[in-house]
Design a protein around this motif. Sequence first.
Motif, mmCIF file in Angstrom:
data_model
loop_
_atom_site.group_PDB
_atom_site.id
_atom_site.type_symbol
_atom_site.label_atom_id
_atom_site.label_comp_id
_atom_site.label_asym_id
_atom_site.label_seq_id
_atom_site.Cartn_x
_atom_site.Cartn_y
_atom_site.Cartn_z
ATOM 1 N N PRO A 27 1.007 -1.288 -0.241
ATOM 2 C CA PRO A 27 -0.037 -0.061 0.191
ATOM 3 C C PRO A 27 0.789 1.178 0.200
ATOM 4 O O PRO A 27 2.017 1.244 0.370
ATOM 5 C CB PRO A 27 -0.765 -0.243 1.295
ATOM 6 C CG PRO A 27 0.024 -1.033 2.142
ATOM 7 C CD PRO A 27 0.922 -1.899 1.148
ATOM 8 N N GLN A 41 1.440 6.585 2.843
ATOM 9 C CA GLN A 41 0.604 7.158 3.929
ATOM 10 C C GLN A 41 -0.354 6.119 4.617
ATOM 11 O O GLN A 41 -0.655 6.360 5.719
ATOM 12 C CB GLN A 41 -0.210 8.283 3.344
ATOM 13 C CG GLN A 41 0.923 9.623 3.219
ATOM 14 C CD GLN A 41 1.623 10.157 4.360
ATOM 15 O OE1 GLN A 41 1.057 10.044 5.478
ATOM 16 N NE2 GLN A 41 2.680 10.703 4.153
ATOM 17 N N GLU A 42 -0.812 5.396 3.686
ATOM 18 C CA GLU A 42 -1.588 4.240 4.222
ATOM 19 C C GLU A 42 -0.982 3.176 5.071
ATOM 20 O O GLU A 42 -1.601 2.959 6.109
ATOM 21 C CB GLU A 42 -2.284 3.535 2.798
ATOM 22 C CG GLU A 42 -3.590 2.647 3.396
ATOM 23 C CD GLU A 42 -4.026 1.844 1.996
ATOM 24 O OE1 GLU A 42 -4.739 0.802 2.246
ATOM 25 O OE2 GLU A 42 -4.081 2.438 1.026
ATOM 26 N N GLN A 43 0.218 2.771 4.820
ATOM 27 C CA GLN A 43 1.120 2.065 5.594
ATOM 28 C C GLN A 43 1.024 2.864 7.212
ATOM 29 O O GLN A 43 0.756 2.005 8.114
ATOM 30 C CB GLN A 43 2.657 1.970 5.102
ATOM 31 C CG GLN A 43 2.565 1.015 4.044
ATOM 32 C CD GLN A 43 3.903 0.656 3.307
ATOM 33 O OE1 GLN A 43 4.807 1.268 4.240
ATOM 34 N NE2 GLN A 43 4.197 0.335 2.286
ATOM 35 N N LYS A 66 -0.928 4.866 8.476
ATOM 36 C CA LYS A 66 -2.488 4.780 8.988
ATOM 37 C C LYS A 66 -2.599 3.290 9.573
ATOM 38 O O LYS A 66 -3.264 3.192 10.677
ATOM 39 C CB LYS A 66 -3.409 5.045 7.930
ATOM 40 C CG LYS A 66 -4.653 5.071 8.410
ATOM 41 C CD LYS A 66 -5.802 5.554 7.242
ATOM 42 C CE LYS A 66 -6.971 4.863 7.671
ATOM 43 N NZ LYS A 66 -7.775 4.807 6.447
ATOM 44 N N SER A 103 -8.853 -0.615 8.187
ATOM 45 C CA SER A 103 -7.890 -0.505 7.080
ATOM 46 C C SER A 103 -7.482 -1.898 6.247
ATOM 47 O O SER A 103 -7.299 -1.733 5.279
ATOM 48 C CB SER A 103 -6.697 -0.166 7.904
ATOM 49 O OG SER A 103 -6.775 1.190 8.620
#
Length: 165
Positions: A23, A26-28, A30, A55
């Motif tokens: 991913p 930024q998603e990591q 999160k 998530s």
Amino acid sequence: MIEAILIINNYGQARLARFYNKPPFQEQKKIIQECFQLLSKRSDRVCNFLEGSSSWGKNVKLIYRHYATLYFVFAVDSSESELGVLDLIQVFVEALDKCFENVCELDLIFYADKVNYILDEIVMGGMVLETSLKQILHAVNGNLQAKKQTRGRSTAGKAHVIKRK
């Protein structure tokens, strides 16, 4: 399949984060924060499995162990056995413990390359490669001996060049 392997300290800082579905960064971040928030609220007396967080999605389970100051978290899909993954976490921690003689958080920071190599011996591309502690340690020790021999040859060659001058 293993979606991710995380090692998070008691303050929510990731000491190792390996995502196999890649991913965005930024998603990591999160996902790591959400995992820590979920895990840090749980008592040590409850089971070590969490199903479907926002998530990860509904088909992904978080299987974790809390050792001293570190959470070892494996995010897996429904095809993986929960008890098998708990055993895999145990093997990973034992391998780290054998290589670092009482592994601590600083070992994960200062020897990240060695930690990643140990993990590569166990899991590659989200698939489990090896579960035998003996085989894992044999491969890791073999790699370390090969590195020492290579370094010995390269420094010996340099010393020889220096002697000529």
